[in-house]
Design an enzyme around this catalytic site. Structure first.
Site, short mmCIF file in Angstrom:
data_model
loop_
_atom_site.label_atom_id
_atom_site.label_comp_id
_atom_site.label_asym_id
_atom_site.label_seq_id
_atom_site.Cartn_x
_atom_site.Cartn_y
_atom_site.Cartn_z
N TYR A 434 63.56 -59.47 94.70
CA TYR A 434 63.46 -60.53 95.72
C TYR A 434 64.70 -60.60 96.61
O TYR A 434 65.71 -59.99 96.35
CB TYR A 434 63.08 -61.88 95.14
CG TYR A 434 63.93 -62.56 94.10
CD1 TYR A 434 65.23 -62.18 93.81
CD2 TYR A 434 63.40 -63.64 93.39
CE1 TYR A 434 65.98 -62.85 92.86
CE2 TYR A 434 64.13 -64.32 92.43
CZ TYR A 434 65.42 -63.91 92.17
OH TYR A 434 66.14 -64.58 91.22
N GLU A 435 64.54 -61.33 97.71
CA GLU A 435 65.53 -61.39 98.80
C GLU A 435 65.78 -60.02 99.41
O GLU A 435 66.90 -59.70 99.83
CB GLU A 435 66.85 -62.01 98.31
CG GLU A 435 66.71 -63.36 97.64
CD GLU A 435 65.88 -64.35 98.44
OE1 GLU A 435 65.82 -64.23 99.68
OE2 GLU A 435 65.27 -65.24 97.83
N GLY A 436 64.74 -59.22 99.47
CA GLY A 436 64.84 -57.87 100.03
C GLY A 436 65.03 -56.87 98.91
O GLY A 436 66.10 -56.83 98.29
#
Length: 593
Positions: A434-436
């Site tokens: 997550y978050e890229g």
């Protein structure tokens, strides 16, 4: 059940002997004397160990549940959240104007590591709120700040970020969530978002969702994306809560880990939303939150690695298996403890050298954020922007690997749930996604960050390393050989990789992109090498000054030598991979995989 001990002594060492915070000209740092920071860290460590850590396995086993449209958190979470709120911890580094304590980010990061290590799923509720509040602080109107920030800083209201949709994750230009303008200046938001951490729960009176969507009639693709504030309950003019908004939970996602956090499918059915920032500039506003979140996620990699290491270390000391090949170490027992065996030592040293190096890296990053935000240091802003994908990608990849190493120390018991090591591995796994996803972080690093502002930030990094080596060479031959020479060699590898990209990336971009992941890891190793060189210097200085706790500093030096000798040479492997180019990576047609 696993336990957690807050690393307050090591945090103090980095703050005061490596970063030397009280000698900095960053506003607010003059107040961070050792007694003051010790009091904060000790109290945060106590909450982490005594309140949050015992709930970690509870959250893992119970998870969250959705009943009649209401999300309930695991047993004990609500009471613990009240205790955290009462202590003012969510607003530790937020502005006093909105009820925060205005502490520097470096203190917030130190506390955040302990909270995340003790209970990552729990800490995400306040962590996402902090990020949402930061976005409103940076891009909101004065009226929006006045309405939302006091309640969010206190965590009476919590916050989320809503990006992903079923058909688009990384490629947000494909999103379908729409925003229809209303005569009163608000918008009607309609669409579905998935994987929304802390999407709904029973620990706050209101939840403030930051939602990406496209204004009807706006530009296509990513250029048409705007950001909206969509509260669970509408807020009346007097600040009281009004009607329930058109937002609901479709389901709670069934996940591999972080079961104690309510990861939700969120449905927006003509929900009332308010534009945050400018029309069609939603990604700019959201990146305020995402960049903060990426640094926080890097910290999660460190945190899970540290708590897993702590438990593996204790097990290795207690578990009796086999005899030391150089001679019996436990003559009164049937076997020697695991820790006598070189392969167990290798694993533990991998973990220890990573966690202590990563801790310094995280706090250095926070130090640069403080320099940028508190004194307008553009160079610090540029450097931390460059290093953000490295912090996120490298620390979470390595952090996950360290939880596996810790689990392996337990042998078969590590695979059994009652020992708790499985949870650290499962919880750490999401941080790589997550978050890229980390592959995207590597592409961002090589495709955008290296060339940012004409490449001056990566050149500044190389100059920083070169200057440190130059300024500290020749004072101690052993330090030069075991710390500075390995750092110099690794830095040269990193520069050679950058040169390869410059020479070969333009004629074939895949030559750069195929090497981006290796470059991210190479950069991470050089950063940890720099941290260890700085910590080695601080430890030498302390010993020379007659430090009373000589064992701490001698241990620090030994751990640093291990990293420089056994981990940092990985840069040469990564360089060889990068210089092999894209041909072998791209050789197969899709049908031939």
């Amino acid at each position: 059940m696993p336990s957690y001990t807050a690393p307050t002594k090591d945090l103090q060492f980095v703050l005061h002997e490596v970063l030397k915070v009280t000698q900095s000209d960053i506003p607010g740092y003059d107040e961070l004397d050792a007694d003051f920071t010790a009091a904060i860290l000790e109290e945060a460590g106590k909450i982490s160990s005594e309140v949050l850590a015992p709930l970690n396995s509870v959250g893992d086993v119970e998870g969250c549940r959705l009943e009649n449209g209401v999300v309930y958190t695991p047993t004990g979470f609500k009471a613990a959240f009240e205790q955290v709120k009462e202590g003012g911890w969510p607003g530790l580094d937020m502005p006093e104007q909105y009820g925060g304590q205005n502490m520097p980010a470096v203190i917030g990061s130190a506390v955040g590591e302990m909270f995340s290590a003790a209970n990552q799923a729990f800490t995400m509720y306040q962590g996402l709120t902090h990020g949402a509040a930061s976005a409103i602080l940076a891009h909101g109107t004065d009226a929006q700040k006045d309405v939302y920030l006091p309640k969010m800083v206190s965590c009476e209201w919590t916050g989320t970020m809503n990006l992903t949709e079923p058909h688009c994750g990384t490629d947000l230009g494909m999103m379908r969530t729409k925003a229809e303008p209303q005569e009163n200046g608000s918008y009607k938001i309609t669409g579905q978002k998935i994987f929304i951490s802390s999407g709904d729960h029973d620990m706050a009176d209101n939840i403030i969702h930051l939602v990406l969507g496209k204004i009807v009639g706006g530009p296509e693709g990513i250029k048409g994306v705007s950001l909206f504030i969509v509260p669970k309950f509408l807020v009346n003019e007097d600040g009281s809560l009004g009607a329930r908004n058109g937002v609901s939970v479709g389901k709670i996602e069934e996940k591999m880990g972080i079961h104690g956090n309510s990861t939700c499918v969120m449905n927006y059915d003509a929900a009332t939303g308010y534009l945050l920032g400018e029309e069609h500039k939603g990604m700019r506003a959201m990146f305020t939150m995402m960049n903060e979140a990426r640094l926080g996620v890097g910290m999660q990699g460190l945190a899970q690695a540290d708590v897993a290491y702590q438990n593996a270390l204790e097990y290795a000391k207690d578990r009796l298996q086999g005899r030391d090949v150089t001679g019996v170490k436990n003559p009164n027992g049937p076997a020697d403890p695991l820790i006598v065996h070189p392969d167990i030592r290798r694993s533990l040293m991998d973990q220890k050298s990573f966690t202590e190096g990563a801790r310094a890296f995280i706090l250095w990053g926070a130090n640069m954020i403080d320099a940028s935000h508190r004194k307008g240091d553009d160079a610090a802003e540029g450097l931390v922007s460059l290093l953000t994908p490295v912090i996120k990608g490298f620390l979470t990849d390595q952090g996950y690997d360290m939880t596996i190493k810790a689990q392996q120390v337990y042998g078969g018991h590590g695979y059994i749930e009652e020992w708790g090591m499985s949870q650290f591995t499962r919880d750490a796994r999401i941080a790589m996604i997550y978050e890229g996803a980390n592959g995207v972080q590597a592409l961002d690093l090589v495709g955008r960050k290296l060339a940012q502002d004409g490449g001056k930030h990566v050149m500044a990094f190389f100059d920083l390393v070169k200057t440190f080596i130059k300024d500290n060479t020749g004072q101690d031959a052993e330090y030069d050989a075991t710390f500075l020479e390995p750092l110099k060699a690794a830095s040269k590898d990193l520069q050679a990789a950058g040169m390869y990209f410059m020479q070969n990336g333009m004629k074939n971009p895949n030559n750069a992109l195929a090497g981006s992941y290796d470059f991210m890891h190479m950069f991470g190793h050089v950063c940890l090498g720099l941290m260890w060189a700085q910590m080695g210097k601080a430890a030498r200085e302390a010993l020379a000054a007659g430090a009373t706790d000589a064992a701490f500093y001698e241990t620090k030096l030994a751990t640093g030598r291990y990293y420089m000798a056994r981990q940092l040479p990985a840069t040469s492997m990564h360089l060889a991979r990068i210089q092999s180019g894209a041909d072998t990576v791209m050789a197969l047609e899709a049908a031939n995989f």
